[in-house]
Scaffold this motif. Structure first.
Motif, mmCIF file in Angstrom:
data_model
loop_
_atom_site.group_PDB
_atom_site.id
_atom_site.type_symbol
_atom_site.label_atom_id
_atom_site.label_comp_id
_atom_site.label_asym_id
_atom_site.label_seq_id
_atom_site.Cartn_x
_atom_site.Cartn_y
_atom_site.Cartn_z
ATOM 1 N N GLU A 1 0.836 -1.210 0.000
ATOM 2 C CA GLU A 1 0.000 0.000 0.000
ATOM 3 C C GLU A 1 0.864 1.251 0.000
ATOM 4 O O GLU A 1 0.541 2.244 -0.656
ATOM 5 C CB GLU A 1 -0.952 0.028 1.189
ATOM 6 C CG GLU A 1 -1.901 1.226 1.140
ATOM 7 C CD GLU A 1 -2.795 1.344 2.360
ATOM 8 O OE1 GLU A 1 -3.937 1.847 2.204
ATOM 9 O OE2 GLU A 1 -2.372 0.965 3.458
ATOM 10 N N ILE B 1 -0.285 12.324 0.102
ATOM 11 C CA ILE B 1 -1.299 11.436 0.672
ATOM 12 C C ILE B 1 -0.801 11.043 2.060
ATOM 13 O O ILE B 1 0.349 10.617 2.227
ATOM 14 C CB ILE B 1 -1.519 10.181 -0.192
ATOM 15 C CG1 ILE B 1 -2.155 10.569 -1.531
ATOM 16 C CG2 ILE B 1 -2.391 9.160 0.540
ATOM 17 C CD1 ILE B 1 -2.318 9.407 -2.505
ATOM 18 N N TYR B 2 -1.682 11.180 3.059
ATOM 19 C CA TYR B 2 -1.296 10.964 4.453
ATOM 20 C C TYR B 2 -2.309 10.033 5.111
ATOM 21 O O TYR B 2 -3.484 10.398 5.257
ATOM 22 C CB TYR B 2 -1.230 12.299 5.194
ATOM 23 C CG TYR B 2 -0.437 13.354 4.428
ATOM 24 C CD1 TYR B 2 0.947 13.426 4.552
ATOM 25 C CD2 TYR B 2 -1.082 14.241 3.555
ATOM 26 C CE1 TYR B 2 1.680 14.354 3.834
ATOM 27 C CE2 TYR B 2 -0.357 15.174 2.835
ATOM 28 C CZ TYR B 2 1.022 15.234 2.970
ATOM 29 O OH TYR B 2 1.740 16.156 2.248
ATOM 30 N N LEU B 3 -1.873 8.852 5.480
ATOM 31 C CA LEU B 3 -2.732 7.859 6.113
ATOM 32 C C LEU B 3 -2.362 7.788 7.587
ATOM 33 O O LEU B 3 -1.318 7.228 7.951
ATOM 34 C CB LEU B 3 -2.565 6.505 5.433
ATOM 35 C CG LEU B 3 -2.818 6.489 3.912
ATOM 36 C CD1 LEU B 3 -2.669 5.075 3.363
ATOM 37 C CD2 LEU B 3 -4.198 7.059 3.578
ATOM 38 N N ILE C 1 -6.273 12.388 -7.515
ATOM 39 C CA ILE C 1 -6.047 11.665 -6.258
ATOM 40 C C ILE C 1 -7.371 11.129 -5.708
ATOM 41 O O ILE C 1 -7.438 10.014 -5.179
ATOM 42 C CB ILE C 1 -5.337 12.580 -5.238
ATOM 43 C CG1 ILE C 1 -3.907 12.887 -5.724
ATOM 44 C CG2 ILE C 1 -5.303 11.950 -3.849
ATOM 45 C CD1 ILE C 1 -3.138 13.853 -4.843
ATOM 46 N N THR C 2 -8.431 11.911 -5.850
ATOM 47 C CA THR C 2 -9.755 11.467 -5.401
ATOM 48 C C THR C 2 -10.209 10.241 -6.181
ATOM 49 O O THR C 2 -10.751 9.281 -5.604
ATOM 50 C CB THR C 2 -10.770 12.608 -5.551
ATOM 51 O OG1 THR C 2 -10.362 13.717 -4.740
ATOM 52 C CG2 THR C 2 -12.171 12.161 -5.139
ATOM 53 N N GLU D 1 -8.434 8.014 -7.373
ATOM 54 C CA GLU D 1 -7.649 6.868 -6.922
ATOM 55 C C GLU D 1 -8.057 6.403 -5.526
ATOM 56 O O GLU D 1 -7.512 5.437 -5.011
ATOM 57 C CB GLU D 1 -6.157 7.218 -6.931
ATOM 58 C CG GLU D 1 -5.586 7.460 -8.316
ATOM 59 C CD GLU D 1 -5.473 6.175 -9.128
ATOM 60 O OE1 GLU D 1 -5.385 5.079 -8.515
ATOM 61 O OE2 GLU D 1 -5.475 6.265 -10.372
ATOM 62 N N GLY D 2 -9.014 7.131 -4.913
ATOM 63 C CA GLY D 2 -9.549 6.705 -3.625
ATOM 64 C C GLY D 2 -8.932 7.355 -2.406
ATOM 65 O O GLY D 2 -9.205 6.940 -1.276
ATOM 66 N N TYR D 3 -8.114 8.405 -2.610
ATOM 67 C CA TYR D 3 -7.414 9.014 -1.480
ATOM 68 C C TYR D 3 -7.658 10.527 -1.369
ATOM 69 O O TYR D 3 -6.845 11.235 -0.788
ATOM 70 C CB TYR D 3 -5.916 8.752 -1.598
ATOM 71 C CG TYR D 3 -5.540 7.298 -1.435
ATOM 72 C CD1 TYR D 3 -5.380 6.734 -0.179
ATOM 73 C CD2 TYR D 3 -5.374 6.488 -2.548
ATOM 74 C CE1 TYR D 3 -5.045 5.388 -0.030
ATOM 75 C CE2 TYR D 3 -5.033 5.140 -2.416
ATOM 76 C CZ TYR D 3 -4.876 4.604 -1.156
ATOM 77 O OH TYR D 3 -4.548 3.274 -1.015
ATOM 78 N N ILE E 1 0.582 4.203 -2.789
ATOM 79 C CA ILE E 1 0.319 5.636 -2.629
ATOM 80 C C ILE E 1 1.512 6.457 -3.116
ATOM 81 O O ILE E 1 1.333 7.571 -3.613
ATOM 82 C CB ILE E 1 -0.067 6.005 -1.177
ATOM 83 C CG1 ILE E 1 1.074 5.803 -0.201
ATOM 84 C CG2 ILE E 1 -1.325 5.269 -0.751
ATOM 85 C CD1 ILE E 1 0.822 6.410 1.159
ATOM 86 N N GLU F 1 -9.611 12.283 0.518
ATOM 87 C CA GLU F 1 -9.668 12.784 1.887
ATOM 88 C C GLU F 1 -8.293 12.829 2.544
ATOM 89 O O GLU F 1 -8.105 13.489 3.567
ATOM 90 C CB GLU F 1 -10.613 11.916 2.727
ATOM 91 C CG GLU F 1 -12.076 12.004 2.308
ATOM 92 C CD GLU F 1 -12.619 13.424 2.418
ATOM 93 O OE1 GLU F 1 -12.352 14.077 3.448
ATOM 94 O OE2 GLU F 1 -13.298 13.868 1.477
ATOM 95 N N ALA F 2 -7.334 12.131 1.966
ATOM 96 C CA ALA F 2 -5.983 12.074 2.552
ATOM 97 C C ALA F 2 -5.060 13.138 1.981
ATOM 98 O O ALA F 2 -3.884 13.186 2.338
ATOM 99 C CB ALA F 2 -5.386 10.684 2.325
#
Length: 363
Positions: A246, A329-331, A282-283, A285-287, A250, A289-290
């Motif tokens: 993962e 991107i920050y998880l 980025i949105t 790609e599913g990220y 990212i 909110e990050a």
């Protein structure tokens, strides 16, 4: 030659400032923010005020800088103050006129009260971002200084990445960045270096800690320096050993997003539209909110200046602008990735000043 070009450019900019003052019915303007004063005059002292009035400029400083101000400026009147700034202005030979402008975001209430008491009979007029439109477009001499700052930071980045091991701490690397910048001729860091490993890499503006780097983690390094008054800014993310799939995913998304930002930038587009295009990728790609911060910002005599390339950016991108493109991107609790270059906007689009690899380096 570069200094001569910069002096000529500063004279031109002062002329442009006088014309803008006339257009806005401003008789005199007191410049109080130090980065703009340095940009207009070359003076780098920590105490300065610049008065523009009647087509003339007077730079005020104090005794500590009486020699420095002579060395760093030319073609501009200077005053070593013995009284308050209000009294010194009142005693100056220029015609102040009735309407005096102050930088609303760079003058304290106390100084405003001093000026009101010492310069009676004047109407004080607040101005915001008065010089931003001028500062956004970079002169060749300014670009030369920023390219030197970029080259300095890229050399330091290469050196400190090679130092990263499980025995080294975030503070160790941050301290080396500062030390090596200075050793290579920089005045200072353009901001406190960000060195964040493991879960802390998900903090966009993490402060370095005594934490050691853990194998299998991502490490974000955000750094820059000041050379001859001009800043650099760059970010790279590296891996210490093999990282989870993962994390690699990212990293790849951020790298493609950053390249999309470079490729999509065009003169005439709204800054917020460039941000929106990268954010949409980025949105998708599913990220989405990050990615919570803006795509970028201008760089010059300050490391953060206009234009603001974000959701609320109001500027139109123009040829000659220099700004960062730095998606991330920050998880939380796991890892973060940011990749950042400074780009110069020309007739064919945006060209990065940095050349440091954007392949994921696995140490």
């Amino acid at each position: 030659m570069i200094q001569q070009q910069l002096h000529s450019h500063r004279s031109f900019l002062l002329g442009e400032a006088y014309r803008k003052m006339a257009a806005e019915a401003i008789d005199s303007l007191l410049v109080t923010d130090l980065p703009t004063i340095r940009w207009l005059t070359g003076f780098s002292g920590s105490n300065a005020r610049l008065l523009l009035a009647g087509g003339q400029a007077i730079l005020f400083t104090d005794f500590r800088y009486q020699e420095q101000v002579r060395r760093e400026t030319s073609g501009i009147a200077t005053v070593v103050m013995k009284e308050t700034i209000a009294r010194e202005i009142a005693a100056s030979p220029v015609r102040l006129g009735a309407r005096m402008a102050l930088q609303a975001d760079h003058v304290s209430w106390h100084e405003m009260q001093q000026l009101s008491a010492g310069l009676e009979g004047r109407e004080f007029h607040p101005v915001l971002a008065f010089f931003d439109g001028f500062r956004e477009i970079k002169h060749l001499a300014e670009l030369e200084k920023m390219r030197r700052a970029v080259a300095c930071s890229e050399q330091v980045l290469e050196e400190v990445i090679a130092m990263i091991t499980p025995e080294v701490t975030e503070i160790d690397i941050a301290a080396e960045i500062t030390y090596r910048h200075r050793k290579l001729g920089a005045e200072k860091d353009s901001f406190d270096p960000i060195v964040a490993g493991g879960a802390r890499s998900a903090m966009p503006h993490a402060k370095p800690t005594p934490a050691r780097f853990e194998p299998g983690s991502l490490i974000v390094i955000d750094m820059g320096c000041i050379i001859d008054g001009y800043a650099s800014d760059q970010t790279r993310t590296v891996a210490l050993g093999r990282v989870p799939e993962e994390a690699k995913r990212i990293y790849g998304i951020v790298r493609r997003a950053q390249q999309l930002g470079i490729d999509a930038a065009r003169a005439g587009m709204a800054a917020r539209d460039l941000d929106a295009e990268v954010r949409a990728f980025i949105t998708a790609e599913g990220y989405g909110e990050a990615f919570g911060h803006g795509l970028g910002h201008g760089v010059g005599v300050e490391v953060h200046e206009s234009p603001r390339v974000g959701k609320s950016g109001t500027e139109e991108l123009r040829e000659g602008m220099l700004f960062t493109i730095e998606p991330g991107i920050y998880l939380e609790g796991r890892y973060g990735v940011r990749i950042e270059d400074m780009v110069l906007l020309g007739p064919q689009g945006a060209a990065p000043l940095q050349s440091f690899t954007k392949e994921l380096i696995e140490l």
